[in-house]
Each structure stands twice: as C-alpha cells, then as structure tokens.
Write an enzyme that holds these catalytic residues in place. Structure first.
Site, PDB file in Angstrom:
ATOM      1  N   GLN B 178       3.986  -7.527   1.757  1.00 45.72           N
ATOM      2  CA  GLN B 178       3.676  -8.136   3.056  1.00 45.72           C
ATOM      3  C   GLN B 178       4.895  -8.182   3.978  1.00 45.72           C
ATOM      4  OE1 GLN B 178       0.782  -8.739   4.207  1.00 45.72           O
ATOM      5  NE2 GLN B 178      -0.403  -8.581   2.314  1.00 45.72           N
ATOM      6  N   GLY B 199       1.611   1.430   1.035  1.00 44.20           N
ATOM      7  CA  GLY B 199       1.423   2.194   2.267  1.00 44.20           C
ATOM      8  C   GLY B 199       0.427   1.591   3.236  1.00 44.20           C
ATOM      9  N   HIS B 200      -0.711   1.154   2.698  1.00 48.25           N
ATOM     10  CA  HIS B 200      -1.788   0.760   3.624  1.00 48.25           C
ATOM     11  C   HIS B 200      -1.543  -0.584   4.311  1.00 48.25           C
ATOM     12  CE1 HIS B 200      -4.246  -2.240   1.241  1.00 48.25           C
ATOM     13  NE2 HIS B 200      -3.415  -1.799   0.325  1.00 48.25           N
ATOM     14  N   THR B 236       0.500  14.215 -10.567  1.00 52.67           N
ATOM     15  CA  THR B 236       0.713  15.004  -9.355  1.00 52.67           C
ATOM     16  C   THR B 236       0.791  14.098  -8.134  1.00 52.67           C
ATOM     17  OG1 THR B 236      -0.468  16.828 -10.363  1.00 52.67           O
ATOM     18  CG2 THR B 236      -0.255  16.893  -7.967  1.00 52.67           C
ATOM     19  N   CYS B 324     -15.945 -19.197  -1.945  1.00 52.41           N
ATOM     20  CA  CYS B 324     -17.189 -18.445  -1.840  1.00 52.41           C
ATOM     21  C   CYS B 324     -16.985 -17.028  -1.338  1.00 52.41           C
ATOM     22  CB  CYS B 324     -18.165 -19.184  -0.937  1.00 52.41           C
ATOM     23  SG  CYS B 324     -18.779 -20.667  -1.703  1.00 52.41           S
TER      24      CYS B 324
END
Lengths: 274, 394
Positions: B178, B199-200, B236, B324
């Site tokens: 973060q 990365g994301h 790979t 929830c």
C-alpha cells in the site's frame, strides 16, 4: 460482492413496511449490535387473531433488510396460527433464495416472529434456553440443535451459515460437531430390529397366508413352507405351481419379493422337493 | 452510469501509459526471454530494463529485485525464506493488523510449531513501539511489518523498526504494497532486508509483484523450478506484466508529489464533507500519520454492506470493514485491533483515491452518501434511541 436474487435486491432497495406499527400488540426483538444483525418486528393483531399490520426495524446487511421486508409482507393478512407455521426456509424461498452464508438472516426473521407471537400471547420474554456454545455470538446449544433439526444441517459450516455459531474464534467447532452428531443420531431412521428365527418363521407364515397363497390358489396352485435356515426360505410348490414351467420366476419375482417386502430384505427363496 | 472509483487500495486501473508499454508483449513480442534466439533475447532486454526501473523506484540495485506473481507471493516467500535459512530460530514478529497474506500464513506457522508475536496498535492504529521492542528475542527469525495499513492508511515507523531488528541480528521484511507510490521509499540507507510490492496497486496489471531482497541476505526460493530470476523464483516470466510494472514504477515516482498534494487535498475534502454532513461518524486512524489517498470512516448504527450496495446504485465503488461484506462473520480485524466499538466497526467504509479521481467525483460522493446513511438509519433499531439520548443530553 454476494450473488443476490432480483427479489432480494428489490426488497433491499425498496424495503416494504420499514418502521414501527403504532399501538402494536406483538413486539419481537432479536439480535445485537455485536452480532452485526438485529431485528425488531412489530405487529398489530386484530380481535379475530388476524395480523392487520406488520413493520420492521433492522440493523444488518442487504439480506437482513430484505428478509425482514419479506417477512412483514408474508405476515400481513395471515392469522396468528398461520404465522406460527412460517419457517426461516419460507422466508428465504419468498426471496428466491439467499446465499448459503446469509441464511442466518432468515433465521433472525423467524426468531423475531417467534418472539413477537410469544409477546402477543402475553408470555414473559423467554430466558435464553440452554448453554452458550459460541461465546463470540452468544449462541446456545438449544438454538444450534433447533437449526440442525429444522434445516437438516450436517456440517459446522452450515451451522455457522444458519446461526452464526462458530463464525468467530472457532474454538466451539468441536462442540458444534458433537451437537450435529447427537442430533443426526436422534434423527436417524429407526432400524428394523433383527428378527429371531421364531419371529422370522412366524412372519413368513403370516405373509404366505395373507399376501401369497390367495394369488397362487386363484391359479390352482399353492405353496408350503418347508424350513427356514438363516435367510434361506425353503418352500415346496403345490398344485398347478408344481408343474408350472414358470414356477421359478414366480418364486423369485413374486414370492421372494413379497417376503423381502414384508419380513426381511435379505431373504432368498429356494424350492426343495416335498 | 459513470463509475466513480474510490477503491484504489483494492486495485487500480492500469495506466494508459502502462498498457501501451505492455501491448507489444501481448501481441508481436511473445518470445520467451530464456530462449537462445534473438526473438526471445529482445524480450529479456526489456525485462532487464523493467528491473532497473523497479530498482530505481525503490532505491535498490537491479540484482536485488525478484519478480513474483503478486504481493502475497512476495510476503510468503520472505517469511518462509527467513525461516528456512534462520537455523533453529522459531519465532516470528508481526502486527495485529497485517494483511491476510501475512496473518493467515502466521496462523499456519503456529500450527507447525512456530511462535508468533502480534504487536498491538493503539486506537488510531499506531504501532506500540514499546511492545515491539520487547517482542524481539534471540529466537526471532524475522519481523514482518506492513509499511502502511490497507484499511486505514496508517503508516508504521518501518525504518526505525527495521534498525531495531538489525541491531539484534534479526531479518526485517515489510509489506509495502500500500505504501509504494504513495509515500517515498528509498532502501539505500534503510535497514530493511526484504520488501514486497504488488503491480495492480500502482496502476500496473494484476498478476505481477516484486520481492526486494537486500544483497547478502540468505535466501531460500519459495517457487522452485527453472533458473529464472537467478534461480530465486522459478517459472516463465509474466513478461507483459513485468514490463508494464517497470513503466508503472517510473510513473509512480513522477506522481508521488501529486499523490501528496492534489490527491491528499481531495481526500481531506471528501473526509470533511462527509463528517460535516453525517452525525455520529468518525475517521478510523485519523490521528495517525496516514497515506494521502485513504480515509476509513465509520457511520454509527448502520451496516457497511448495505451502505456499499446503495452506493453501488450511483456507480460509487468503495470497500467496507463490515463482517457482512466478507465471508467472515467478524468485522475487520484491523478495526477491532484498534478498539473501534462494534457500533462503529460494522458501519465502516473505506474510500481510497488515486490520481485519476477528480474534485467533481468527490463532490458527488459528498452529495450522495449522507442520504444513504440517513435512509439506513431511518429503519435501524439502534438509531432512534441514540438520537433521542443525544437530544436529551443523556
């Protein structure tokens, strides 16, 4: 995001009967803030025992709100006797189903209904019955047993989905497993007791007399019991049956089938010379 | 309906510049970087460049960068490597508010006979440094501490904590998933031995992460197979993902100032707008040093999932620490560790911004969210008595 049916979404986005019924004569309150779900159900029951009005207040997620909305819709116009029969599964069915992890929302509805009807009958608020099994959510063994029975639950995960028990620190999982085993044993179909040889012979004779002989005699035949050895039933064909080419089929498809049905499922029939 | 995306701590959009960099490696340049021929060698050169870009972003050397599949893999690798190389050390120090990638792994380690100490936080989500110091023992193999919390944005004093561990000869790992791209990270002068990024979370694609391992740190690979990543992570390479991540790191370095000025102002405007309009609301971790993009607000007496679904009707995307929302039945372990009461914890909403958010979007949320809370409180059994109590001063 949970997969909700269109009806759940509709009742969540546009809940029916939110609020409190004025001059309610049946009030049920269940759940708590710590548990993350709470429901207050208020009903107005007329002099004939018919539910005139029903409203809810809830603290909870989308399915809790939808379940409460659905319940009030189901209750309006019903008699108290009819309302008593509503189960948590009926509430879930009304909504086209709930995600399995959210079934406790329907159980909350059922509990609020029980509490409201008890209040209507003038009964004192029920003391918590049984012993607390799940400390995190304050669920007792009686509540868990009831959920297991009513919803045919077989795993800890299912019990958690329906009651929240076991959904916190998980230290009660062994206790829940024991409760499931106990209830499942009680609910298991009673096994037919093993027959003594005398009982078996007696029942075979009765069945031959009642279920088998009349049919054979109509065709001019008959049958006689020679002996019973374990599950082997030794018989002799008489009359027309003794000379019938299809007597073997009759013994297997008719006599043996009838004896298995009425006496013992493992019986085999063999013909022996008289 | 226009989507207003304010859940950037969950994932971020791929930056157009990153996508442009990746596309050739998803189409024409599909060679295997391990191949002997030049068609693969060309891809290997671009991976090398990405490694340099990531290293520059972190203040590291390229050979200290290992590409992984995600932040969780990086976290798991760091801890397992420390335990595998740490001789007989059987103790792990972490915190009570870690991401599940660490928390669940530690629970598993306990079952395998390791000792785990979770250092507590205070009401604002700040680390208890005294307890931290006391938790470090000669038996401690590794400290794993997030740099910034994913739910509240609270920043831990990682540099100081790393030095304290180093002084005692203990390896130090930080989950910086973060923090990366939101606060400066420079590992040159740091005592951090290992660091994870994903990365994301910084406008690259999903499925690519990084584990930084300081030179000289004993290392045991988590994924064994081919010779990729100098034998430290077989498999790979996710070539397009890695090359996109390199570009994303370059962009993140350039946008760090914008994150800490414009984005921070947007976050503050959002926070103030909501707190002003919604009574009985508060910012969780508001008193701590925080990431510039994150706010975690609790709205008392309503439930988080219900809030999120009503926000979704307006195309507003956010997260909640309510029970929830997740498969769990307990509200956020982070909020509970901070002592946030149940009345608040269940009704928490996390809004996390990025450089792609605008003032107009912030104003729409300030406009739309308060009526949602009002609607839900309208039929909350707990709200009315509280309002009456407040009005009567009891």
């Amino acid at each position: 995001m949970w997969e909700y049916t269109d009806k759940v979404k509709e009742h969540f986005l546009n809940p029916r009967n939110a609020g409190e019924v004025e001059e309610a004569n049946a009030v049920g309150e269940v759940g708590s803030m710590a548990c993350g779900d709470a429901l207050k159900l208020t009903l107005k029951v007329d002099d004939d025992g018919k539910i005139e009005d029903a409203k809810f207040q809830t603290f909870g997620c989308a399915s809790a709100i939808a379940s409460a909305s659905a319940l009030t819709e189901m209750l309006k116009g019903k008699s108290v006797q009819e309302a008593e029969k509503i189960t948590n599964q009926d509430i879930a069915d009304f909504l086209g189903g709930l995600p399995k992890e959210k079934m406790h929302c329907s159980v909350l509805g059922r509990q609020a209904l029980e509490s409201a009807l008890s209040n209507y009958r003038g009964e004192a608020p029920k003391e918590q019955e049984g012993e607390v099994v799940c400390e995190c959510f304050g669920v007792t063994d009686k509540e868990i047993e009831k959920a297991i029975r009513e919803n045919n639950l077989t795993s800890v995960e299912e019990v958690t989905n329906y009651t929240k028990a076991g959904g916190g620190c998980e230290s009660c999982h062994d206790a829940i497993r024991e409760l499931i085993a106990r209830v499942r044993e009680e609910e298991a179909p009673i096994k037919k007791p093993k027959l003594s040889n005398i009982q078996k012979i007696k029942m075979i004779e009765e069945t031959l007399e009642r279920e088998i002989r009349p049919s054979l005699q109509q065709d001019g035949g008959d049958i006689e019991l020679v002996d019973v050895i374990g599950n082997r039933v030794l018989v002799s064909s008489l009359g027309a049956c003794a000379v019938c080419k299809a007597s073997e089929l009759t013994l297997t498809h008719f006599v043996e089938a009838k004896l298995r049905e009425h006496v013992w499922p493992e019986l085999t029939v063999e013909e022996v010379p008289k | 309906m226009k989507i207003i995306y304010m859940d950037n701590n969950a994932t971020t959009r791929v930056a157009p510049e990153v996508l442009e960099t990746m596309l050739p490696f998803l189409t024409d340049l599909y060679g295997n970087p391990s191949s002997a021929y030049s068609f693969g060698g060309q891809v290997a050169r671009d991976i090398r460049k990405a490694r340099e870009q990531v290293a520059a972003f972190l203040g590291a050397s390229p050979e200290e960068i290992i590409f992984t599949s995600c932040g969780s893999e990086s976290d798991n690798t760091a801890i397992m490597s420390a335990l595998n190389t740490g001789k007989d050390r059987m103790h792990v120090v972490t915190t009570r508010v870690e991401h599940p990638a660490i928390k669940v792994l530690c629970n598993e380690l306990i079952k395998r006979g390791y000792r785990v100490t979770e250092v507590p936080v205070d009401r604002e989500g700040r680390l208890d440094m005294d307890r931290y110091k006391k938790s470090l023992t000669p038996d401690t193999a590794i400290v794993s501490m997030m740099w910034a919390n994913n739910e509240t944005g609270a920043i831990f004093p990682v540099e100081e904590a790393a030095r304290l561990a180093k002084d005692r000869g203990i390896l130090f790992h930080t989950d910086a998933v973060q923090a990366a791209g939101k606060i400066p990270i420079d590992l040159r002068q740091s005592a951090v031995d290992m660091l994870s990024i994903s990365g994301h979370k910084l406008h690259a694609a999903k499925g690519v992460g990084v584990l930084y391992v300081r030179k000289g740190t004993k290392f045991s690979p988590f994924l064994i197979g081919g010779h990729q990543e100098r034998g430290r992570r077989g498999g790979t390479e996710n070539t397009a993902g890695i090359i996109g991540l390199g570009r994303a790191c370059e962009l993140a370095a350039q946008r760090l100032e914008e994150e800490n000025t414009r984005v921070r102002k947007l976050r503050d405007r959002l926070e103030k707008g909501l707190l002003d309009r919604v009574p009985n609301s508060r910012v969780n971790g508001g008193g701590a040093e925080r990431l510039p993009n994150t706010t975690n607000i609790s709205f008392e007496f309503v439930e988080g999932e219900a809030i999120l679904l009503l926000m979704d009707e307006f195309g507003i995307c956010a997260s909640s620490g309510s029970a929830c929302t997740s498969g769990s039945l307990q509200p956020s372990h982070v909020l509970r560790a901070m002592g946030v009461p149940f009345t608040m914890a269940h009704g928490s909403v996390r809004l996390s911004l990025s450089v792609y958010n605008t003032e107009e979007e912030v104003d729409i949320v300030i406009d739309r969210l308060p009526p949602i809370i009002e609607k839900l409180r309208g039929f909350s059994p707990f709200w009315k008595p509280q309002a009456q109590a407040c009005a009567s001063g009891t």
